[in-house]
Design a protein around this motif. Sequence first.
Motif, PDB file in Angstrom:
ATOM      1  N   LEU A   1       0.826  -1.204   0.000  1.00  0.00           N
ATOM      2  CA  LEU A   1       0.000   0.000   0.000  1.00  0.00           C
ATOM      3  C   LEU A   1       0.863   1.258   0.000  1.00  0.00           C
ATOM      4  O   LEU A   1       0.553   2.231  -0.706  1.00  0.00           O
ATOM      5  CB  LEU A   1      -0.925  -0.005   1.212  1.00  0.00           C
ATOM      6  CG  LEU A   1      -2.002  -1.091   1.225  1.00  0.00           C
ATOM      7  CD1 LEU A   1      -2.809  -1.032   2.515  1.00  0.00           C
ATOM      8  CD2 LEU A   1      -2.925  -0.975   0.021  1.00  0.00           C
ATOM      9  N   SER A   2       1.926   1.261   0.765  1.00  0.00           N
ATOM     10  CA  SER A   2       2.812   2.425   0.809  1.00  0.00           C
ATOM     11  C   SER A   2       3.480   2.661  -0.542  1.00  0.00           C
ATOM     12  O   SER A   2       3.682   3.812  -0.954  1.00  0.00           O
ATOM     13  CB  SER A   2       3.883   2.242   1.890  1.00  0.00           C
ATOM     14  OG  SER A   2       3.309   2.173   3.170  1.00  0.00           O
ATOM     15  N   ARG A   3       3.806   1.581  -1.217  1.00  0.00           N
ATOM     16  CA  ARG A   3       4.508   1.667  -2.495  1.00  0.00           C
ATOM     17  C   ARG A   3       3.570   2.120  -3.629  1.00  0.00           C
ATOM     18  O   ARG A   3       3.919   2.961  -4.450  1.00  0.00           O
ATOM     19  CB  ARG A   3       5.134   0.307  -2.816  1.00  0.00           C
ATOM     20  CG  ARG A   3       6.131   0.313  -3.938  1.00  0.00           C
ATOM     21  CD  ARG A   3       7.031  -0.906  -3.859  1.00  0.00           C
ATOM     22  NE  ARG A   3       6.312  -2.176  -3.942  1.00  0.00           N
ATOM     23  CZ  ARG A   3       6.317  -3.107  -2.983  1.00  0.00           C
ATOM     24  NH1 ARG A   3       6.970  -2.892  -1.854  1.00  0.00           N
ATOM     25  NH2 ARG A   3       5.672  -4.246  -3.154  1.00  0.00           N
ATOM     26  N   VAL A   4       2.373   1.530  -3.674  1.00  0.00           N
ATOM     27  CA  VAL A   4       1.453   1.809  -4.782  1.00  0.00           C
ATOM     28  C   VAL A   4       0.629   3.067  -4.525  1.00  0.00           C
ATOM     29  O   VAL A   4       0.292   3.794  -5.460  1.00  0.00           O
ATOM     30  CB  VAL A   4       0.514   0.604  -5.010  1.00  0.00           C
ATOM     31  CG1 VAL A   4      -0.453   0.879  -6.165  1.00  0.00           C
ATOM     32  CG2 VAL A   4       1.320  -0.659  -5.299  1.00  0.00           C
ATOM     33  N   LEU A   5       0.304   3.328  -3.257  1.00  0.00           N
ATOM     34  CA  LEU A   5      -0.560   4.457  -2.891  1.00  0.00           C
ATOM     35  C   LEU A   5       0.187   5.385  -1.930  1.00  0.00           C
ATOM     36  O   LEU A   5      -0.167   5.515  -0.750  1.00  0.00           O
ATOM     37  CB  LEU A   5      -1.852   3.944  -2.247  1.00  0.00           C
ATOM     38  CG  LEU A   5      -2.633   2.880  -3.039  1.00  0.00           C
ATOM     39  CD1 LEU A   5      -3.799   2.341  -2.210  1.00  0.00           C
ATOM     40  CD2 LEU A   5      -3.133   3.448  -4.364  1.00  0.00           C
ATOM     41  N   PRO A   6       1.238   6.058  -2.390  1.00  0.00           N
ATOM     42  CA  PRO A   6       2.069   6.851  -1.472  1.00  0.00           C
ATOM     43  C   PRO A   6       1.361   8.059  -0.885  1.00  0.00           C
ATOM     44  O   PRO A   6       1.851   8.639   0.100  1.00  0.00           O
ATOM     45  CB  PRO A   6       3.249   7.278  -2.359  1.00  0.00           C
ATOM     46  CG  PRO A   6       2.717   7.233  -3.751  1.00  0.00           C
ATOM     47  CD  PRO A   6       1.747   6.094  -3.773  1.00  0.00           C
ATOM     48  N   HIS A   7       0.196   8.434  -1.445  1.00  0.00           N
ATOM     49  CA  HIS A   7      -0.547   9.564  -0.878  1.00  0.00           C
ATOM     50  C   HIS A   7      -1.299   9.171   0.389  1.00  0.00           C
ATOM     51  O   HIS A   7      -1.953  10.009   1.014  1.00  0.00           O
ATOM     52  CB  HIS A   7      -1.530  10.125  -1.911  1.00  0.00           C
ATOM     53  CG  HIS A   7      -2.585   9.146  -2.341  1.00  0.00           C
ATOM     54  ND1 HIS A   7      -2.298   8.011  -3.065  1.00  0.00           N
ATOM     55  CD2 HIS A   7      -3.935   9.129  -2.149  1.00  0.00           C
ATOM     56  CE1 HIS A   7      -3.431   7.342  -3.310  1.00  0.00           C
ATOM     57  NE2 HIS A   7      -4.424   7.989  -2.757  1.00  0.00           N
ATOM     58  N   ALA A   8      -1.198   7.905   0.808  1.00  0.00           N
ATOM     59  CA  ALA A   8      -1.711   7.414   2.093  1.00  0.00           C
ATOM     60  C   ALA A   8      -3.218   7.590   2.250  1.00  0.00           C
ATOM     61  O   ALA A   8      -3.695   8.327   3.124  1.00  0.00           O
ATOM     62  CB  ALA A   8      -0.980   8.061   3.258  1.00  0.00           C
ATOM     63  N   PRO A   9      -4.013   6.900   1.431  1.00  0.00           N
ATOM     64  CA  PRO A   9      -5.467   6.913   1.647  1.00  0.00           C
ATOM     65  C   PRO A   9      -5.808   6.242   2.975  1.00  0.00           C
ATOM     66  O   PRO A   9      -5.003   5.471   3.521  1.00  0.00           O
ATOM     67  CB  PRO A   9      -6.001   6.105   0.463  1.00  0.00           C
ATOM     68  CG  PRO A   9      -4.865   5.209   0.075  1.00  0.00           C
ATOM     69  CD  PRO A   9      -3.621   6.003   0.338  1.00  0.00           C
TER      70      PRO A   9
END
Length: 415
Positions: A326-334
């Motif tokens: 999740l951190s790698r693919v969604l770095p904007h932190a949903p």
Amino acid sequence: MNGAAGRPPRPAADIAVTGIGLVTPGGIGTAASWRTVCAGRPAAAPDPALPPGPTGITCRVPGFDGEALLGGRRAHRLDRFTQFALVAAAEAVADAGLDPRHWDGARVAVVLGCADGGPETVEAQHQVLLRDGPTRVSPLLLPMQLPNMLAGQTAIELGATGPNLVVATACASGATAIGTARDLLLLDRCDIALAGGSEAMITPLVMAGFAQMGALSQRGDDPARASRPFDVDRDGFVAAEGSGVLVLERAGDARARGARTRARLVGHGISADAHHMTSPHPTGAGAEAALRAALADAGATPEDVAHVNAHGTSTRLNDLVEAQVLSRVLPHAPLVTSTKGVTGHLLGAAGAVEAAFTVLSVEHALVPPTAGLTTLDPKIHIEAATAAVPLDIPLAVSNSFGFGGQNAVLAFAAA
């Protein structure tokens, strides 16, 4: 095409979720289950049907009475996993405003997932075999325990004569079933699909197997704090039971009949780790591939994702690997939640139940808390909800991963 900022993507492959049915440790019915999850009330408790200790903590469906809900004769001919599914499917169909007496059954598909079938029936009849011999084994043994009977019995109940199948991808089964049903709709193999999963694996033998693997939480003296996804002190999952069923239709068909669309299923990604029979790939490569595929299928960018309903099992390795993905693919932190903190791990039904909760989050603009999470593991870098959070959710994803390295991710957009 990508969705504009703050606006849900609208791919050509637009599938409406028009009905939801739930039977979970949070309660019987969608309203009861959603209230419990949003309140963050853990369902884990000592199980009187099991030996005390780690194998004796479970998340059962409270007050489930198959005889009362389905009728005594019918209930006695069905394993518990099928009973759950019939109750959930009936609620989903009613919620969608459909009447099986008036639909074209040949255009109705049933696609359900489970990991095991009916182990409760198998274990009970094995005891009969050992005690009384083969002539006393029930002739209903196989019709009750075979995994395919989950979809078969649902079709019989509802007069659905279209495509009918059960998928088994371990704890990703429910999500895989929903994605498969979406494909059938897009291929015009059906006009309506009942999709989801059901599981009733809480038996002495199955629980002993999980315990021997070291997969279960050891907090026998503190069940309410046993399931704690992403927490620094997590030590294993709590086994659960139940069912989740969605009614899916092509968005245009739903509009044409004036149906309410609760959310839209806009993307689906699947993959295999091809790595290990029980452990995830150490870098989460398969999970990442499924997540990226779901976003591509939805015509969305990672930045479009506002919420993630995580697989979040409360096991040491799985939570860490998922969080890294999740951190790698969604770095904007949903905003991330794992509803397993309340429900425990519904195994083959988990993906379906969590897909339903994701739909409800999108519909009600509300992210449920991750019950049991008090101190985020310092190795995990996600924004996790620890209380119910109001949030506009144009796009959300629901992750499901299973033994054998099988991964499924669903993407849901606002209606």
